[in-house]
Design a protein around this motif. Structure first.
Motif: not given
Length: 637
Positions: A210-215, A234-236
């Protein structure tokens, strides 16, 4: 057992308090697995079953011991418990003073996870005092072809896995202790990783991700390993990744997504379209497969077509004619389907599919099953062309495709508003349920007709709309349209520096200023084309707005150097109404998007009016957005 992090610690913990949501397709697979298990019992006839239903765990264990003491040679679903673990062995076979484990799976080969499963059974049985002489995995032989009644000995293969099972025993006690510790404690502090989808997709992915953003980096193409490497560094978000960390293909995708940019290769697209001809047929099959062949001449897991949807265009500009077929449940549909398909597809037609390997495979299976139809079916196969090609080759790429050329990504990206969402059946695989049950409710067949109806016109919907969304090509060609070239599509951008007077008390740009930026950019474009404020006043003609809406993505601060562009997102057929989209960018970062609907107004009559031809040509030469659309003339935009 496999070493490294425990793969499903979180899943095991969550299942205690939060059962997984219902999954109809998965439940259908469980039913198929039960059918396979019952058939496999015939490999060792005369056994006695220890049922799960109606008996407590203790009673199942006691019944198993009772059967063993009575001299039973074969026990189905034999039940044991040791070290807090309860297992049921599919088939337990006496082997002198010892016993053999026969675990039944509906796969077609031995997998590591199967060996893990049997290793736990071995641990529990030996811990309960049994001597286990050998362990076997009984699985489906996908080379078997049904001819009459099912031959159980031919349907199954039994592979000995005793060595693999024994090799896992030393690691099991510590692994079990670790799992038990997690069950007794709170949520394990384990980050997402490849274990989320290995060996199967975890039911709790929506929670853990759930913490992963749309893009995010997970929208890039490439291997899971590469994407998790970026994540663990560290790159999301896509805009956080240094370009040098991405391969060329991924860099292309990231820039397209962040800039909302689309790509068209006119030469590649033209080469594909030049290979199509009329009549043009858009074809999609729906199939089902089962581990136990349902009909003669069928292999395990062979794709059986039970439905097709076909849109036929006889000539350029002709209205597509839709033809469909849906077989009644639980009958062999292949002959009837093949004959109808040959009647409905003209011999000389071009057949357009999405992922031609699938449709060709289905047709070749039909040709092999019915030799008298083989020649005609091979003719249709030779005429198949694949709509996937221009997307796979990136002759056409839209940022909303997120690095994928899957039809479920391409369709809504190319034709906004057309997707599988909201259908009673949104995945053809659920037809496994319908094929193995009595069809008393027409919801499922009707839902499948809708599903296939979406799939087959995909081939027709996309090409005819390309000319709208790809109008900024240097040229355009399609067999259904004259080869008229749009020689120029203008990209207009204006530089902006954030001023002190643009700020609100919070020290960032106030919302109303965004609309001022858009208005200034539109007027600047018209001024450049010779239709500025003075021209409007002299000619009694100007724009009027119906709607203006901004989406704020990043904070704008004092002295920021920005660029705002002007793109056309819609025009009515009579050219009176239009829609415009502005993007505000700071470098390559998208900060805001402004969408607006408007029209041209005759300032004397105060009514909507068509612009002069020269103005219309200049205005509509603006770059088009990826979702450019026609606006109904009789209604507001």
């Amino acid at each position: 057992m496999r070493q490294g992090p425990l793969p499903r610690q979180k899943s095991s913990r969550f299942r205690i308090s939060s059962p997984a949501p219902p999954q109809p397709d998965l439940e259908a697979r469980y039913r198929a697995g039960t059918e396979v298990g019952l058939l496999a019992q015939n490999l060792f006839p005369g056994g006695i079953e220890v049922p799960y239903e109606g008996l407590s765990v203790a009673q199942q264990i006691a019944r198993t011991r009772e059967l063993m003491d009575e001299g039973a040679s074969v026990i189905y679903e034999a039940s044991f418990a040791h070290d807090g673990i309860f297992v049921k062995v599919d088939i337990l076979v006496r082997d002198g003073e010892a016993w053999q484990i026969h675990e039944v799976k509906m796969g077609t080969s031995v997998k590591e996870v199967n060996c893990d499963d049997v290793a736990v059974q071995y641990y529990v049985l030996t811990g309960s005092g049994l001597r286990v002489s050998r362990s076997f995995l009984v699985h489906i032989d996908n080379g078997y072809i049904r001819n009459g009644a099912i031959e159980v000995a031919g349907l199954f293969v039994s592979d000995e896995i005793s060595e693999a099972v024994l090799a896992r025993q030393p690691a099991l006690p510590s692994l079990i202790d670790a799992l038990r510790g997690h069950l007794d404690g709170g949520e394990p502090l384990i980050d997402i990783g490849e274990q989320c989808t290995s060996p199967y997709d975890c039911d709790f992915i929506p929670y853990c991700w759930r913490h992963i953003p749309e893009e995010s980096v997970f929208d890039l193409s490439g291997s899971k390993k590469d994407k998790f490497a970026l994540y663990y560094d560290g790159y999301v978000r896509l805009d956080e990744v240094p370009p040098e960390r991405l391969r060329d293909k991924q860099r292309f995708e990231a820039l397209a997504t962040l800039g909302r940019q689309n790509h068209v290769d006119p030469q590649g697209l033209k080469a594909f379209l030049d290979g199509l001809w009329y009549p043009l047929c858009h074809l999609d099959f729906e199939t089902f497969d089962t581990p136990v062949p349902p009909f003669n001449g069928v292999r395990p897991y062979q794709k059986i077509p039970f439905q097709f949807s076909l849109h036929v265009e006889q000539a350029p500009g002709a209205e597509p004619v839709h033809v469909e077929y849906l077989a009644p449940p639980r009958v062999d549909p292949r002959r009837e389907l093949a004959e109808k398909l040959l009647r409905d597809i003209p011999e000389t037609a071009c057949v357009l599919t999405y992922n031609q390997a699938f449709e060709k495979g289905v047709l070749r299976e039909l040709a092999a099953a019915f030799p008298d139809l083989a020649e005609a079916l091979e003719e249709r196969i030779a005429h198949i062309r694949d709509l996937m090609v221009p997307f796979r080759n990136r002759s056409v790429y839209r940022w909303a495709m997120k690095g994928s050329y899957s039809i479920k990504q391409v369709l809504p990206a190319m034709v906004p508003g057309l997707s599988y969402k909201g259908l009673p059946i949104a995945d053809g695989g659920i037809w496994r349920c319908w094929r193995t049950t009595t069809c008393a409710n027409r919801t499922i067949p009707n839902g499948s007709l809708q599903y296939a109806g979406i799939c087959s016109p995909t081939a027709g919907s996309i090409p005819w709309r390309w000319w709208k969304s790809c109008a900024n090509c240097a040229f355009w060609h399609h067999p259904s349209k004259p080869n008229k070239m749009r020689t120029s599509m203008e990209t207009f951008e204006q530089a902006i520096t954030v001023r002190w007077s643009d700020l609100d008390p919070n020290g960032h740009v106030r919302h109303s200023v965004y609309y001022d930026y858009g208005a200034q950019a539109r007027i600047a474009y018209l001024q450049k084309q010779g239709f500025g404020i003075d021209w409007m006043a002299q000619n009694g003609f100007g724009p009027v707005l119906f709607r203006e809406e901004a989406k704020f993505l990043r904070e704008l601060r004092p002295a920021d150097e920005l660029v705002i562009d002007v793109r056309l997102s819609g025009v009515s057929e009579d050219h009176r109404k239009w829609s415009i989209r502005h993007r505000i960018l700071r470098g390559e970062k998208l900060c805001a998007v402004i969408d607006m609907d408007g029209a041209w107004l005759d300032l004397k009559t105060r009514r909507l009016a068509q612009p002069p031809a020269e103005m219309r040509e200049k205005f509509e030469a603006l770059e088009h957005t990826e979702d450019f659309r026609g606006i109904p003339s009789g209604k507001r935009a």
